[in-house]
Scaffold this motif. Structure first.
Motif, PDB file in Angstrom:
ATOM      1  N   MET A 109      -5.785 -25.238  -3.603  1.00  7.53           N
ATOM      2  CA  MET A 109      -5.733 -25.218  -4.596  1.00  7.53           C
ATOM      3  C   MET A 109      -7.772 -23.993  -3.926  1.00  7.53           C
ATOM      4  O   MET A 109      -8.833 -24.703  -3.338  1.00  7.53           O
ATOM      5  N   LEU A 110      -8.083 -23.620  -5.190  1.00  7.32           N
ATOM      6  CA  LEU A 110      -9.144 -22.907  -5.393  1.00  7.32           C
ATOM      7  C   LEU A 110     -10.561 -23.480  -6.002  1.00  7.32           C
ATOM      8  O   LEU A 110      -9.658 -24.608  -6.843  1.00  7.32           O
ATOM      9  N   ASP A 111     -11.381 -23.781  -6.522  1.00  2.24           N
ATOM     10  CA  ASP A 111     -12.222 -24.152  -7.040  1.00  2.24           C
ATOM     11  C   ASP A 111     -11.522 -23.504  -9.047  1.00  2.24           C
ATOM     12  O   ASP A 111     -10.725 -22.888  -8.739  1.00  2.24           O
ATOM     13  N   GLU A 112     -12.483 -24.656  -9.970  1.00  3.32           N
ATOM     14  CA  GLU A 112     -11.641 -23.959 -11.144  1.00  3.32           C
ATOM     15  C   GLU A 112     -12.387 -22.872 -11.136  1.00  3.32           C
ATOM     16  O   GLU A 112     -11.068 -22.040 -12.062  1.00  3.32           O
ATOM     17  N   LYS A 113     -13.708 -22.447 -11.556  1.00  2.00           N
ATOM     18  CA  LYS A 113     -13.630 -20.981 -12.101  1.00  2.00           C
ATOM     19  C   LYS A 113     -12.823 -19.523 -11.389  1.00  2.00           C
ATOM     20  O   LYS A 113     -12.039 -18.710 -12.329  1.00  2.00           O
ATOM     21  N   THR A 114     -12.500 -20.241  -9.771  1.00  2.00           N
ATOM     22  CA  THR A 114     -11.436 -19.060 -10.053  1.00  2.00           C
ATOM     23  C   THR A 114      -9.690 -19.416  -9.872  1.00  2.00           C
ATOM     24  O   THR A 114      -8.926 -18.162 -10.314  1.00  2.00           O
ATOM     25  N   GLU A 115      -9.573 -20.129 -10.067  1.00  2.00           N
ATOM     26  CA  GLU A 115      -7.631 -20.693 -10.398  1.00  2.00           C
ATOM     27  C   GLU A 115      -7.508 -20.298 -11.933  1.00  2.00           C
ATOM     28  O   GLU A 115      -7.520 -19.723 -12.160  1.00  2.00           O
ATOM     29  N   ILE A 116      -8.725 -20.158 -12.829  1.00  2.00           N
ATOM     30  CA  ILE A 116      -8.897 -19.368 -14.103  1.00  2.00           C
ATOM     31  C   ILE A 116      -8.814 -18.522 -14.184  1.00  2.00           C
ATOM     32  O   ILE A 116      -7.876 -17.373 -15.228  1.00  2.00           O
ATOM     33  N   LEU A 117      -9.445 -17.501 -13.426  1.00  2.40           N
ATOM     34  CA  LEU A 117      -9.718 -15.964 -12.966  1.00  2.40           C
ATOM     35  C   LEU A 117      -8.665 -15.463 -12.504  1.00  2.40           C
ATOM     36  O   LEU A 117      -7.680 -14.114 -13.339  1.00  2.40           O
ATOM     37  N   ILE A 118      -7.750 -16.362 -10.912  1.00  2.00           N
ATOM     38  CA  ILE A 118      -6.586 -15.479 -10.903  1.00  2.00           C
ATOM     39  C   ILE A 118      -5.633 -15.400 -11.878  1.00  2.00           C
ATOM     40  O   ILE A 118      -4.748 -14.588 -12.107  1.00  2.00           O
ATOM     41  N   SER A 119      -5.700 -16.417 -12.885  1.00  2.00           N
ATOM     42  CA  SER A 119      -4.224 -17.179 -13.533  1.00  2.00           C
ATOM     43  C   SER A 119      -4.453 -16.004 -14.868  1.00  2.00           C
ATOM     44  O   SER A 119      -3.459 -15.486 -15.108  1.00  2.00           O
ATOM     45  N   LYS A 120      -5.455 -15.173 -15.624  1.00  7.50           N
ATOM     46  CA  LYS A 120      -5.650 -14.233 -15.972  1.00  7.50           C
ATOM     47  C   LYS A 120      -5.791 -13.225 -16.032  1.00  7.50           C
ATOM     48  O   LYS A 120      -4.599 -12.350 -16.620  1.00  7.50           O
ATOM     49  N   LEU A 121      -6.404 -12.788 -14.177  1.00  9.71           N
ATOM     50  CA  LEU A 121      -6.088 -11.466 -13.659  1.00  9.71           C
ATOM     51  C   LEU A 121      -4.605 -11.335 -13.874  1.00  9.71           C
ATOM     52  O   LEU A 121      -4.120 -10.524 -13.665  1.00  9.71           O
ATOM     53  N   ARG A 122      -3.731 -12.880 -13.308  1.00 12.67           N
ATOM     54  CA  ARG A 122      -2.493 -11.990 -13.195  1.00 12.67           C
ATOM     55  C   ARG A 122      -1.470 -11.317 -14.379  1.00 12.67           C
ATOM     56  O   ARG A 122      -0.657 -10.566 -13.866  1.00 12.67           O
ATOM     57  N   GLN A 123      -1.953 -11.398 -15.083  1.00 10.84           N
ATOM     58  CA  GLN A 123      -1.662 -11.373 -16.384  1.00 10.84           C
ATOM     59  C   GLN A 123      -1.272  -9.657 -17.217  1.00 10.84           C
ATOM     60  O   GLN A 123      -0.671  -8.840 -16.968  1.00 10.84           O
TER      61      GLN A 123
END
Length: 587
Positions: free
Chosen positions: A142-156
């Motif tokens: 797992m990465l830090d929270e902000k990065t995980e959120i960014l990845i999740s949104k960018l994947r869309q």
């Protein structure tokens, strides 16, 4: 009988009050899920927090399973259905809203004091011991929270969109064949036609059609593989393959042992391919367009009803549960059978945990191979029957074991068909049909593995255009098929038509097919040794696939998949069929 599936167990339509009610609850649960976020900053009342979160996760899993399957199944038979597309996009965007809480939860669980004591003290947590420990084990990626959120949104707008583009382009592609337009699925199905000229013309029409979409597909593939490379490295995986192995719950030693033995047996498959080429009048190996050409003779074509009855007759020889499930699938409309414009190619089975049923998509045209495909997908449905008894959080089985029950069911029907053969010509036909499938799952899968590995490696330094991707595919086919195929007639666009390459969350969906075939062959050998004893453990083995590594699942049947000896034994079973084919076709 109807040749389309019935989705009413899910919902009547997108306007169905039950769909609207569940969709509204889905949105409420997302808020409730995120309300746990501050609780994962402390270990006060940690036991109750964990229990409550598991309960909410189960509810969310069942809601998502039902809603998302409804939309995605509709889209799979109607790629331009805008309402389905809208909801799929909405769901995917909603999932990205959970990224912060999910990251906090996994890190909280990783550092949970005396976790096993807490698990042992509660029946619900005991039931989910493997699930919880797997989260803890994988939290290091797992990465830090902000990065995980960014990845999740960018994947869309990244890999998810690229994957849907590939599905849209290939399912709506108009192929010009003999002066009329047909679908890609229809032209690819002509590879099985009895007429040689038809097969060659279909192959040429298929390759010509890709030229109108190959640049777009190249962009899509580059985008997805580049994204996976980047995220995989940042998470700390050694490579995308390493990530695929973790997701597969498989040790690298198991994969290496299997691939090495597969490589050792490639010359056996080349003997078969060269003999088939000779039988069809070719001198320089088999051209790709004749890879699926029928050999021997079978005059029978099957209606859907006849195919269903043939499968029922043979499934009954294994056990009543398999028979009853297939009978229910046929009677209650679990299957969407025939090709049409806007419908995805190939075949799949969706295990729908929320209604404890499956739905199957095929592109049935009446050939015997379509019966085998149907049996294969119903094997996936039988696997579903085993996991439906488990918690939704314990039902997520991995790629390699996903192909076990399906290949086992194929074997049941194939063996029965050989026994039922009316004469030697029909026996040759049926035997060669099986070997065709083995060749795809061993030789072609190896070529796909090599191709995907080459793309991942190359994407670290460059972007591939469509011609470079074609060259990589041809190189992979030459390495695996060797002199078994005519190198002047290979298939440079196999990367374009296979949706497996176009997932940002599931790389290397190729080696699991080989694992499934060879593991199923080993299991079938166990079945023949003691049928009653095997039937008794088989369902338990399938049910355990969501809660064990593949190595431990295999141990339930006293099999060690990390050793080359097991894979050699399974490939020897395949070799026996090839040897028999070579003997029967001697001039």
């Amino acid at each position: 009988m109807k040749d389309t599936w019935n989705l009413e167990k899910l919902y009547q339509s997108f306007e169905d009050p039950n769909f609207i009610k569940d969709f509204n609850r889905f949105q409420e649960v997302i808020k409730e899920y995120n309300d746990f976020s501050p609780k994962f900053l402390t270990y006060d009342s940690k036991e109750q927090t964990l229990i409550d979160f598991i309960k909410l996760t189960i509810e969310f899993s069942l809601l998502t399973d039902k809603l998302y399957h409804f939309a995605s199944l509709i889209e799979s038979t109607d790629a331009t259905n805008q309402t389905a597309i809208k909801y799929i996009t909405t769901f995917q965007m909603s999932f990205s809203e959970l990224a912060k809480t999910e990251t906090q939860y996994k890190k909280w669980l990783r550092d949970f004091p005396n976790i096993d004591e807490t698990i042992d003290a509660d029946p619900l947590l005991k039931e989910h011991r493997f699930h919880l420990h797997e989260i803890i084990q994988n939290a290091k990626y797992m990465l830090d929270e902000k990065t995980e959120i960014l990845i999740s949104k960018l994947r869309q707008s990244g890999s998810s969109s690229w994957g849907r583009l590939q599905s849209l382009l290939t399912s709506t592609l108009a192929v010009t064949y003999e002066g009329k337009e047909i679908t890609l699925s229809e032209v690819r199905n002509l590879a099985y036609h009895h007429d040689a000229e038809t097969r060659k013309k279909a192959y040429e029409a298929e390759l010509a059609a890709y030229k109108s979409i190959d640049k777009s597909l190249a962009f899509a593939l580059n985008g997805i593989k580049g994204e996976v490379n980047t995220i995989s490295e940042f998470r700390g995986y050694l490579s995308p393959l390493d990530q695929a192995l973790v997701q597969s719950r498989m040790q690298s030693s198991t994969l290496e042992a299997m691939l090495q033995v597969m490589t050792d047996y490639l010359p056996i498959f080349r003997q078969y391919l060269k003999r088939k080429a000779e039988l069809l009048g070719h001198k320089n190996g088999l051209p790709f367009y004749d890879l699926f050409a029928p050999v021997g003779n079978i005059t029978t074509t099957y209606s859907i009803e006849e195919a269903n009855q043939y499968i029922l007759k043979n499934f009954k020889t294994f056990n009543s549960r398999l028979y009853n499930m297939a009978d229910k699938a046929f009677r209650e409309g679990w299957i969407d059978y025939t090709p049409k414009k806007g419908k995805v190619g190939g075949a799949f089975c969706a295990n729908i945990v929320s209604i404890k049923e499956s739905r199957v998509l095929t592109n049935f045209t009446g050939a015997f191979g379509d019966i085998i495909t149907l049996a294969h997908e119903l094997g996936h449905a039988y696997h579903g029957e085993a996991i439906f008894k488990e918690s939704p959080l314990n039902s997520d089985y991995t790629m390699p074991v996903a192909e076990t029950a399906s290949t086992f069911c194929e074997t049941i029907v194939n063996k029965a068909a050989l026994k039922d053969a009316k004469d030697e010509e029909e026996k040759i036909y049926l035997l060669e049909s099986s070997i065709q499938d083995y060749t795809q799952v061993i030789v072609d899968i190896m070529s796909r593995f090599i191709f995907e590995r080459s793309v991942f490696e190359g994407r670290k330094k460059t972007v591939f255009d469509e011609n470079e991707l074609k060259t990589l595919m041809l190189d992979a086919q030459k390495q695996t098929y060797g002199d078994g195929l005519d190198e002047n007639y290979l298939h440079p666009y196999m990367w374009a038509c296979k949706g497996h390459y176009y997932s940002g969350g599931l790389s290397y969906y190729n080696f699991p097919y080989a694992f499934g075939l060879l593991f199923a062959k080993g299991l079938y050998a166990k079945y023949l040794q003691d049928k009653q004893a095997f039937v008794n453990i088989y369902d338990d083995l399938l049910a355990a696939t969501g809660q064990m590594t593949v190595e431990n699942v295999a141990k339930l049947a006293n099999i060690d998949v990390s050793k080359p000896e097991f894979w050699k034994g399974s490939l020897e079973i395949v070799k026996e069929d090839i040897d028999l084919f070579l003997k029967l076709t001697e001039k």
